[in-house]
Design a protein around this motif. Structure first.
Motif, PDB file in Angstrom:
ATOM      1  N   VAL A 123      -4.826 -14.726  27.008  1.00 37.76           N
ATOM      2  CA  VAL A 123      -5.209 -14.050  25.771  1.00 37.76           C
ATOM      3  C   VAL A 123      -5.488 -12.588  26.092  1.00 37.76           C
ATOM      4  O   VAL A 123      -6.210 -12.292  27.043  1.00 37.76           O
ATOM      5  N   PRO A 124      -4.918 -11.651  25.330  1.00 37.94           N
ATOM      6  CA  PRO A 124      -5.178 -10.234  25.613  1.00 37.94           C
ATOM      7  C   PRO A 124      -6.638  -9.887  25.365  1.00 37.94           C
ATOM      8  O   PRO A 124      -7.320 -10.550  24.575  1.00 37.94           O
ATOM      9  N   PRO A 125      -7.147  -8.841  26.014  1.00 35.84           N
ATOM     10  CA  PRO A 125      -8.553  -8.469  25.838  1.00 35.84           C
ATOM     11  C   PRO A 125      -8.892  -8.027  24.415  1.00 35.84           C
ATOM     12  O   PRO A 125     -10.031  -8.165  23.970  1.00 35.84           O
ATOM     13  N   VAL A 126      -7.923  -7.471  23.688  1.00 38.48           N
ATOM     14  CA  VAL A 126      -8.099  -7.111  22.281  1.00 38.48           C
ATOM     15  C   VAL A 126      -7.046  -7.860  21.473  1.00 38.48           C
ATOM     16  O   VAL A 126      -5.855  -7.815  21.795  1.00 38.48           O
ATOM     17  N   LEU A 127      -7.490  -8.570  20.431  1.00 36.89           N
ATOM     18  CA  LEU A 127      -6.590  -9.392  19.615  1.00 36.89           C
ATOM     19  C   LEU A 127      -6.159  -8.609  18.385  1.00 36.89           C
ATOM     20  O   LEU A 127      -6.999  -8.027  17.685  1.00 36.89           O
ATOM     21  N   ARG A 128      -4.863  -8.614  18.107  1.00 37.91           N
ATOM     22  CA  ARG A 128      -4.332  -7.877  16.947  1.00 37.91           C
ATOM     23  C   ARG A 128      -3.378  -8.774  16.170  1.00 37.91           C
ATOM     24  O   ARG A 128      -2.582  -9.518  16.746  1.00 37.91           O
ATOM     25  N   PHE A 129      -3.458  -8.668  14.845  1.00 33.18           N
ATOM     26  CA  PHE A 129      -2.499  -9.339  13.974  1.00 33.18           C
ATOM     27  C   PHE A 129      -2.376  -8.503  12.707  1.00 33.18           C
ATOM     28  O   PHE A 129      -3.385  -8.225  12.045  1.00 33.18           O
ATOM     29  N   ALA A 130      -1.126  -8.113  12.385  1.00 33.22           N
ATOM     30  CA  ALA A 130      -0.904  -7.192  11.264  1.00 33.22           C
ATOM     31  C   ALA A 130      -1.789  -5.961  11.476  1.00 33.22           C
ATOM     32  O   ALA A 130      -1.746  -5.347  12.532  1.00 33.22           O
ATOM     33  N   ASP A 131      -2.637  -5.630  10.480  1.00 36.28           N
ATOM     34  CA  ASP A 131      -3.490  -4.444  10.627  1.00 36.28           C
ATOM     35  C   ASP A 131      -4.927  -4.801  11.000  1.00 36.28           C
ATOM     36  O   ASP A 131      -5.842  -3.986  10.861  1.00 36.28           O
ATOM     37  N   VAL A 132      -5.130  -6.049  11.467  1.00 39.46           N
ATOM     38  CA  VAL A 132      -6.462  -6.502  11.883  1.00 39.46           C
ATOM     39  C   VAL A 132      -6.561  -6.432  13.409  1.00 39.46           C
ATOM     40  O   VAL A 132      -5.655  -6.871  14.124  1.00 39.46           O
ATOM     41  N   GLU A 133      -7.679  -5.896  13.884  1.00 41.19           N
ATOM     42  CA  GLU A 133      -7.913  -5.785  15.322  1.00 41.19           C
ATOM     43  C   GLU A 133      -9.300  -6.324  15.647  1.00 41.19           C
ATOM     44  O   GLU A 133     -10.287  -5.950  15.001  1.00 41.19           O
ATOM     45  N   LEU A 134      -9.383  -7.206  16.642  1.00 40.33           N
ATOM     46  CA  LEU A 134     -10.652  -7.818  17.047  1.00 40.33           C
ATOM     47  C   LEU A 134     -10.867  -7.570  18.534  1.00 40.33           C
ATOM     48  O   LEU A 134     -10.011  -7.896  19.354  1.00 40.33           O
ATOM     49  N   ASP A 135     -12.012  -6.991  18.848  1.00 39.08           N
ATOM     50  CA  ASP A 135     -12.374  -6.697  20.243  1.00 39.08           C
ATOM     51  C   ASP A 135     -13.539  -7.598  20.640  1.00 39.08           C
ATOM     52  O   ASP A 135     -14.685  -7.350  20.243  1.00 39.08           O
ATOM     53  N   PRO A 136     -13.304  -8.674  21.416  1.00 43.15           N
ATOM     54  CA  PRO A 136     -14.388  -9.595  21.768  1.00 43.15           C
ATOM     55  C   PRO A 136     -15.514  -8.945  22.562  1.00 43.15           C
ATOM     56  O   PRO A 136     -16.677  -9.286  22.378  1.00 43.15           O
ATOM     57  N   ALA A 137     -15.171  -8.031  23.475  1.00 38.49           N
ATOM     58  CA  ALA A 137     -16.200  -7.418  24.315  1.00 38.49           C
ATOM     59  C   ALA A 137     -17.137  -6.539  23.504  1.00 38.49           C
ATOM     60  O   ALA A 137     -18.355  -6.560  23.702  1.00 38.49           O
ATOM     61  N   ARG A 138     -16.589  -5.770  22.582  1.00 34.21           N
ATOM     62  CA  ARG A 138     -17.417  -4.867  21.757  1.00 34.21           C
ATOM     63  C   ARG A 138     -17.951  -5.560  20.502  1.00 34.21           C
ATOM     64  O   ARG A 138     -18.769  -4.987  19.790  1.00 34.21           O
ATOM     65  N   ARG A 139     -17.460  -6.778  20.234  1.00 30.87           N
ATOM     66  CA  ARG A 139     -17.887  -7.535  19.053  1.00 30.87           C
ATOM     67  C   ARG A 139     -17.554  -6.780  17.768  1.00 30.87           C
ATOM     68  O   ARG A 139     -18.364  -6.696  16.842  1.00 30.87           O
ATOM     69  N   THR A 140     -16.364  -6.190  17.708  1.00 31.04           N
ATOM     70  CA  THR A 140     -15.967  -5.410  16.539  1.00 31.04           C
ATOM     71  C   THR A 140     -14.683  -5.955  15.928  1.00 31.04           C
ATOM     72  O   THR A 140     -13.824  -6.497  16.637  1.00 31.04           O
ATOM     73  N   VAL A 141     -14.579  -5.814  14.608  1.00 32.54           N
ATOM     74  CA  VAL A 141     -13.358  -6.149  13.879  1.00 32.54           C
ATOM     75  C   VAL A 141     -13.047  -4.988  12.947  1.00 32.54           C
ATOM     76  O   VAL A 141     -13.945  -4.456  12.283  1.00 32.54           O
ATOM     77  N   THR A 142     -11.789  -4.576  12.916  1.00 33.96           N
ATOM     78  CA  THR A 142     -11.373  -3.546  11.963  1.00 33.96           C
ATOM     79  C   THR A 142     -10.129  -4.030  11.220  1.00 33.96           C
ATOM     80  O   THR A 142      -9.355  -4.843  11.733  1.00 33.96           O
ATOM     81  N   ARG A 143      -9.977  -3.532   9.994  1.00 36.43           N
ATOM     82  CA  ARG A 143      -8.739  -3.764   9.250  1.00 36.43           C
ATOM     83  C   ARG A 143      -8.251  -2.423   8.743  1.00 36.43           C
ATOM     84  O   ARG A 143      -8.982  -1.716   8.044  1.00 36.43           O
ATOM     85  N   ALA A 144      -7.048  -2.080   9.118  1.00 33.36           N
ATOM     86  CA  ALA A 144      -6.484  -0.768   8.795  1.00 33.36           C
ATOM     87  C   ALA A 144      -7.433   0.341   9.241  1.00 33.36           C
ATOM     88  O   ALA A 144      -7.589   1.354   8.558  1.00 33.36           O
ATOM     89  N   GLY A 145      -8.081   0.109  10.375  1.00 35.47           N
ATOM     90  CA  GLY A 145      -8.978   1.124  10.936  1.00 35.47           C
ATOM     91  C   GLY A 145     -10.385   1.109  10.387  1.00 35.47           C
ATOM     92  O   GLY A 145     -11.251   1.833  10.896  1.00 35.47           O
ATOM     93  N   ARG A 146     -10.663   0.288   9.371  1.00 40.35           N
ATOM     94  CA  ARG A 146     -11.996   0.247   8.764  1.00 40.35           C
ATOM     95  C   ARG A 146     -12.804  -0.915   9.347  1.00 40.35           C
ATOM     96  O   ARG A 146     -12.285  -2.038   9.462  1.00 40.35           O
ATOM     97  N   PRO A 147     -14.065  -0.689   9.695  1.00 42.80           N
ATOM     98  CA  PRO A 147     -14.887  -1.766  10.264  1.00 42.80           C
ATOM     99  C   PRO A 147     -15.099  -2.902   9.262  1.00 42.80           C
ATOM    100  O   PRO A 147     -15.245  -2.669   8.060  1.00 42.80           O
ATOM    101  N   VAL A 148     -15.092  -4.123   9.770  1.00 40.90           N
ATOM    102  CA  VAL A 148     -15.373  -5.315   8.962  1.00 40.90           C
ATOM    103  C   VAL A 148     -16.560  -6.027   9.608  1.00 40.90           C
ATOM    104  O   VAL A 148     -16.498  -6.421  10.778  1.00 40.90           O
ATOM    105  N   ALA A 149     -17.658  -6.169   8.853  1.00 42.93           N
ATOM    106  CA  ALA A 149     -18.865  -6.811   9.379  1.00 42.93           C
ATOM    107  C   ALA A 149     -18.768  -8.320   9.183  1.00 42.93           C
ATOM    108  O   ALA A 149     -18.666  -8.801   8.052  1.00 42.93           O
TER     109      ALA A 149
END
Length: 219
Positions: A123-149
């Motif tokens: 599994v890559p260190p940062v997960l991406r699908f379409a315009d969604v990006e999830l970083d497990p280490a930083r505990r962050t999710v963005t969609r089209a560059g915008r943070p998603v809580a």
């Protein structure tokens, strides 16, 4: 990621469990080796955080039996023993990693995450699908560059789906890997969590419900 913590010092065991849950992991905690073997037979754990000095069945024997039974859990062995010979012995028993007490909690988290990535397909260190990006280490999710809580469970569900793009993941599989033993398999908790997750990610939805099958990232 589902983690089993086996530590006979109850305060330390609870502290590790609480800390790993705050990192979005599903965690079960037991205090002796016999209980650990029972749990390992019942659930597909990704990582086993294992103290060496345990009652009923020693941590060394638990580690050896994990290998002999072909269980998928990766083993992070905890011990107060600090000599090179003792560390080598623990690794020879089949442990995947070794951490000496006392330890810094961020290091424990990093080692558990690293072992979790090794417990299944790469599994890559940062997960991406379409315009969604999830970083497990930083505990962050963005969609089209915008943070998603997201809540810890929503985050874990999304990570589990993004790590398997296009694959159908059943509700039972999500319960096994994202929730701990306290989860009731007859509740609608998975469906409810998916509903909140979809709402927070917005449209168009990247999560598809497969009739009588489960869920997948993608159409």
């Amino acid at each position: 990621m589902r983690v089993l913590v086996v530590e006979d010092h109850e305060l330390l065991a609870r502290t590790i469990g609480v800390g790993l849950r705050r990192e979005g992991m599903a965690v079960d905690v037991v205090t002796d080796g016999g209980q650990a073997l029972e749990r390992l037979d019942l659930a597909p754990y990704d990582v086993l955080v294992l103290d060496r000095d345990l009652p009923t069945v020693s941590g060394d024997d638990v580690c050896r039996l994990v290998g002999e039974r072909g269980l998928p859990a990766r083993v992070l062995m905890l011990t107060a023993a600090a000599t090179l010979a003792e560390r080598v012995h623990g690794l020879d028993l089949g442990a995947d990693d070794y951490l000496t007490k006392p330890f810094d909690f961020p290091e424990l988290v990093a080692r558990v995450r690293a072992l979790g990535r090794r417990s299944g397909p790469p599994v890559p260190p940062v997960l991406r699908f379409a315009d969604v990006e999830l970083d497990p280490a930083r505990r962050t999710v963005t969609r089209a560059g915008r943070p998603v809580a997201l809540s810890p469970k929503e985050f874990a569900v999304l990570a589990h789906l993004l790590a398997r793009p296009g694959q159908v993941v059943s509700a039972e599989d999500l319960l096994d890997h994202v929730w701990d033993e306290a989860a009731n398999p007859f509740t609608t908790t998975v469906k409810t969590t998916l509903g909140r997750l979809r709402a927070k990610l917005g449209e168009p939805s990247i999560i598809t419900t497969v009739r009588e099958g489960g869920y997948r990232a993608g159409g």
